[in-house]
Design a protein around this motif. Structure first.
Motif, PDB file in Angstrom:
ATOM      1  N   ALA A   1       8.376  11.216  -7.599  1.00 15.15           N
ATOM      2  CA  ALA A   1       6.949  11.557  -7.522  1.00 15.15           C
ATOM      3  C   ALA A   1       6.281  11.393  -8.890  1.00 15.15           C
ATOM      4  O   ALA A   1       5.152  10.890  -8.980  1.00 15.15           O
ATOM      5  N   ARG A   2       6.986  11.794  -9.920  1.00 17.99           N
ATOM      6  CA  ARG A   2       6.417  11.682 -11.272  1.00 17.99           C
ATOM      7  C   ARG A   2       6.291  10.220 -11.698  1.00 17.99           C
ATOM      8  O   ARG A   2       5.307   9.843 -12.354  1.00 17.99           O
ATOM      9  N   ALA A   3       7.259   9.396 -11.343  1.00 17.26           N
ATOM     10  CA  ALA A   3       7.178   7.975 -11.677  1.00 17.26           C
ATOM     11  C   ALA A   3       5.961   7.336 -11.014  1.00 17.26           C
ATOM     12  O   ALA A   3       5.249   6.519 -11.633  1.00 17.26           O
ATOM     13  N   GLU A   4       5.720   7.691  -9.761  1.00 12.28           N
ATOM     14  CA  GLU A   4       4.542   7.178  -9.062  1.00 12.28           C
ATOM     15  C   GLU A   4       3.264   7.628  -9.763  1.00 12.28           C
ATOM     16  O   GLU A   4       2.330   6.836  -9.968  1.00 12.28           O
ATOM     17  N   LEU A   5       3.221   8.884 -10.141  1.00 11.06           N
ATOM     18  CA  LEU A   5       2.038   9.438 -10.793  1.00 11.06           C
ATOM     19  C   LEU A   5       1.812   8.795 -12.161  1.00 11.06           C
ATOM     20  O   LEU A   5       0.682   8.419 -12.511  1.00 11.06           O
ATOM     21  N   ASP A   6       2.899   8.650 -12.947  1.00  7.49           N
ATOM     22  CA  ASP A   6       2.772   8.042 -14.280  1.00  7.49           C
ATOM     23  C   ASP A   6       2.305   6.597 -14.176  1.00  7.49           C
ATOM     24  O   ASP A   6       1.514   6.123 -15.007  1.00  7.49           O
ATOM     25  N   ARG A   7       2.781   5.894 -13.166  1.00  9.89           N
ATOM     26  CA  ARG A   7       2.377   4.502 -12.978  1.00  9.89           C
ATOM     27  C   ARG A   7       0.880   4.422 -12.656  1.00  9.89           C
ATOM     28  O   ARG A   7       0.156   3.580 -13.218  1.00  9.89           O
ATOM     29  N   ALA A   8       0.408   5.289 -11.773  1.00  6.90           N
ATOM     30  CA  ALA A   8      -1.016   5.290 -11.431  1.00  6.90           C
ATOM     31  C   ALA A   8      -1.870   5.662 -12.639  1.00  6.90           C
ATOM     32  O   ALA A   8      -2.959   5.110 -12.839  1.00  6.90           O
ATOM     33  N   GLU A   9      -1.373   6.593 -13.445  1.00  7.56           N
ATOM     34  CA  GLU A   9      -2.127   6.985 -14.644  1.00  7.56           C
ATOM     35  C   GLU A   9      -2.159   5.847 -15.653  1.00  7.56           C
ATOM     36  O   GLU A   9      -3.194   5.580 -16.272  1.00  7.56           O
ATOM     37  N   TYR A  10      -1.034   5.156 -15.843  1.00  6.55           N
ATOM     38  CA  TYR A  10      -0.973   4.029 -16.775  1.00  6.55           C
ATOM     39  C   TYR A  10      -1.954   2.941 -16.366  1.00  6.55           C
ATOM     40  O   TYR A  10      -2.568   2.273 -17.211  1.00  6.55           O
TER      41      TYR A  10
ATOM     42  N   ALA B   1      -5.867  10.841  -5.345  1.00  7.57           N
ATOM     43  CA  ALA B   1      -4.522  11.255  -4.943  1.00  7.57           C
ATOM     44  C   ALA B   1      -4.160  10.661  -3.590  1.00  7.57           C
ATOM     45  O   ALA B   1      -3.044  10.162  -3.391  1.00  7.57           O
ATOM     46  N   ARG B   2      -5.091  10.689  -2.653  1.00  5.98           N
ATOM     47  CA  ARG B   2      -4.819  10.156  -1.311  1.00  5.98           C
ATOM     48  C   ARG B   2      -4.567   8.647  -1.361  1.00  5.98           C
ATOM     49  O   ARG B   2      -3.728   8.135  -0.623  1.00  5.98           O
ATOM     50  N   ARG B   3      -5.269   7.957  -2.244  1.00  9.98           N
ATOM     51  CA  ARG B   3      -5.183   6.498  -2.270  1.00  9.98           C
ATOM     52  C   ARG B   3      -3.999   5.988  -3.100  1.00  9.98           C
ATOM     53  O   ARG B   3      -3.335   5.023  -2.715  1.00  9.98           O
ATOM     54  N   HIS B   4      -3.713   6.648  -4.219  1.00  9.05           N
ATOM     55  CA  HIS B   4      -2.771   6.091  -5.185  1.00  9.05           C
ATOM     56  C   HIS B   4      -1.438   6.836  -5.286  1.00  9.05           C
ATOM     57  O   HIS B   4      -0.551   6.391  -6.013  1.00  9.05           O
ATOM     58  N   LEU B   5      -1.293   7.954  -4.569  1.00 11.64           N
ATOM     59  CA  LEU B   5      -0.067   8.740  -4.672  1.00 11.64           C
ATOM     60  C   LEU B   5       0.545   8.967  -3.287  1.00 11.64           C
ATOM     61  O   LEU B   5       0.683  10.107  -2.828  1.00 11.64           O
TER      62      LEU B   5
END
Length: 466
Positions: free
Chosen positions: A292-301, A314-318
């Protein structure tokens, strides 16, 4: 006269013995009638549950109702309803939801505790009659409960509370102080509900405490709530408070609506928040949290996330984090109550077809989220395992069936009014906590079900600012 004279000649212990024999005989006759001669006697279930509603009250008081009902489905199967009280059938399969909760003919609640006054003055939840409920919900509901309205008018205010929550958790992290995370997310949820109800939050997060004891008072009454709603003999001796629908509601009824909104809305949302975070930490040695954190970090990057994270972002990118939330709601639903309905009765009543089974008129029918969310066919091969991937691997048809089976917020015209507020909190708070903190779980705590309402206790972590 002869009988009376004979009784006068008996000693007190002989008289007491006769009375006891009479009581036992009456109880035995009633048990035989309920277990073997009742219209529901053809349905499977434990005889002691068919004999008395005290059984249901007892398992609720012991806080094992959800596990007990799940155990019954494993024993008797899911192909037929199970008799769990003298007058109630439990339908274990998700396919029964539409027949019980979406059919207007079944939109009438049984007596239960709704008219006893246990929940205070009359309000939306205690309204038994379907038509009265429709009118009252129309007066209280509206577009203000829709996700579109919340995003436009409330999300920025919720963002302020998310920032405050992160700041407070940062203070704990800097002091290296252990945090009872289940209590902290409950304080956040209570602030949101008091803000929605009174424009300004009461300060649960700011003051880091249970303001006015609202959460503790709510939980302290849940065991009695469960017993009063399940034990028919006890319930008959409680005073009646018939519902009176007014438009607009009377001041006392307004307070009742707001009180239930705050208390029920705060603790149930907190349960969903706490259970999601616990599953993230405890599953597969942290594998789920890492993914979950890898997905979040990727979206933030990639610059796709605001601070705090917007609901739609959150709904679209996570999607994986969203699957984690759905899976937590599946296995640890915030409200595992017996939301029973009555099959149609009255003049010339006919049997009601529910999930392919004909049910006698005037029967209490129900299901429970803890059971339907573990359906052995829909969630095969691992219905009791926390595995978020199931929501991403399923095809469109299977995913739609799983979504339709989600009963954590109820179903039909009586579905939880605050569902979208809870969803917004979940999709904003969970990713923000994962984004900002590393978490070491010191104690997993437990998911407690008391009186059909769930909450977390003892979930303790140590936070480190990322």
């Amino acid at each position: 006269m002869t009988v009376l004279m004979a009784l006068r000649d008996l000693s007190w212990y002989h008289t007491l013995g006769l009375l006891l024999v009479g009581l036992v005989s009456a109880a035995a006759v009633r048990t035989v009638r309920r277990v073997y001669l009742h219209p529901l006697s053809k349905f499977p279930g434990p005889w002691y549950a068919a004999a008395t509603s005290l059984t249901s009250a007892f398992v609720s008081w012991r806080r094992v109702e959800s596990e007990w009902l799940l155990g019954l489905t494993k024993k008797y199967g899911t192909d037929t309803p199970i008799r769990i009280t003298p007058s109630m059938l439990l339908f274990p399969r998700p396919s029964a939801l539409k027949d019980i909760y979406w059919d207007p003919a079944c939109n009438f609640k049984p007596e239960s505790l709704y008219e006893t006054g246990v929940l205070g003055p009359p309000q939306l939840f205690t309204t038994r009659d379907g038509e009265a409920h429709r009118r009252l919900r129309k007066a209280l509901g509206g577009t203000q409960w829709s996700i579109g309205y919340l995003k436009k008018n409330w999300e920025s205010r919720i963002d302020d509370q998310v920032r405050l929550f992160v700041d407070k958790m940062t203070e704990f992290a800097e002091r290296k102080e252990a945090v009872m995370l289940c209590d902290k997310v409950a304080e956040f949820a209570a602030d949101i509900m008091t803000m929605v109800s009174f424009t300004e939050p009461w300060g649960f997060v700011k003051n880091s405490r249970d303001e006015r004891g609202l959460l503790a008072e709510w939980r302290s009454g849940l065991d009695f709530f469960g017993v009063a709603g399940r034990w028919q003999t006890f319930r008959r001796h409680l005073p009646r408070r018939p519902l009176r629908v007014r438009r607009p509601p009377r001041p006392l009824e307004k307070r009742a609506h707001i009180t239930l909104l705050i208390q029920a809305g705060a603790d149930t949302t907190a349960t969903a928040l706490g259970c999601t975070l616990r599953y993230l930490l405890a599953t597969d040695g942290g594998r789920v949290l890492a993914q979950a954190r890898a997905e979040l970090d990727r979206a933030e990057y990639e610059g796709k996330l605001s601070d705090p994270i917007a609901y739609e972002e959150a709904r679209r990118h996570l999607p994986y984090l969203g699957a984690c939330i759905k899976e937590a709601l599946r296995l640890a639903p915030p409200a595992t109550n017996l939301f029973a309905r009555l099959t149609p009765s009255g003049r010339n009543p006919k049997a009601k077809l529910i999930d392919g089974v004909l049910v006698p008129p005037g029967t209490e029918v129900t299901t429970i989220s803890y059971v339907v969310h573990r359906d052995p066919e829909l969630y095969a091969p691992d219905p009791e395992t926390y595995r978020p991937e199931r929501w991403l691997e399923a095809g469109d048809k299977k995913a739609g069936e799983m979504e339709a089976a989600q009963f954590g917020f109820g179903a039909g015209p009586r579905q939880c009014l605050g569902k979208e507020i809870a969803n917004m909190e979940l999709w904003k708070v969970v990713p923000q906590v994962v984004r900002r903190f590393d978490m070491e779980m010191l104690a997993a705590g437990e998911y407690v079900v008391a009186g059909g309402v769930a909450y977390n206790q003892g979930f303790k972590v140590r936070l480190t600012r990322r």
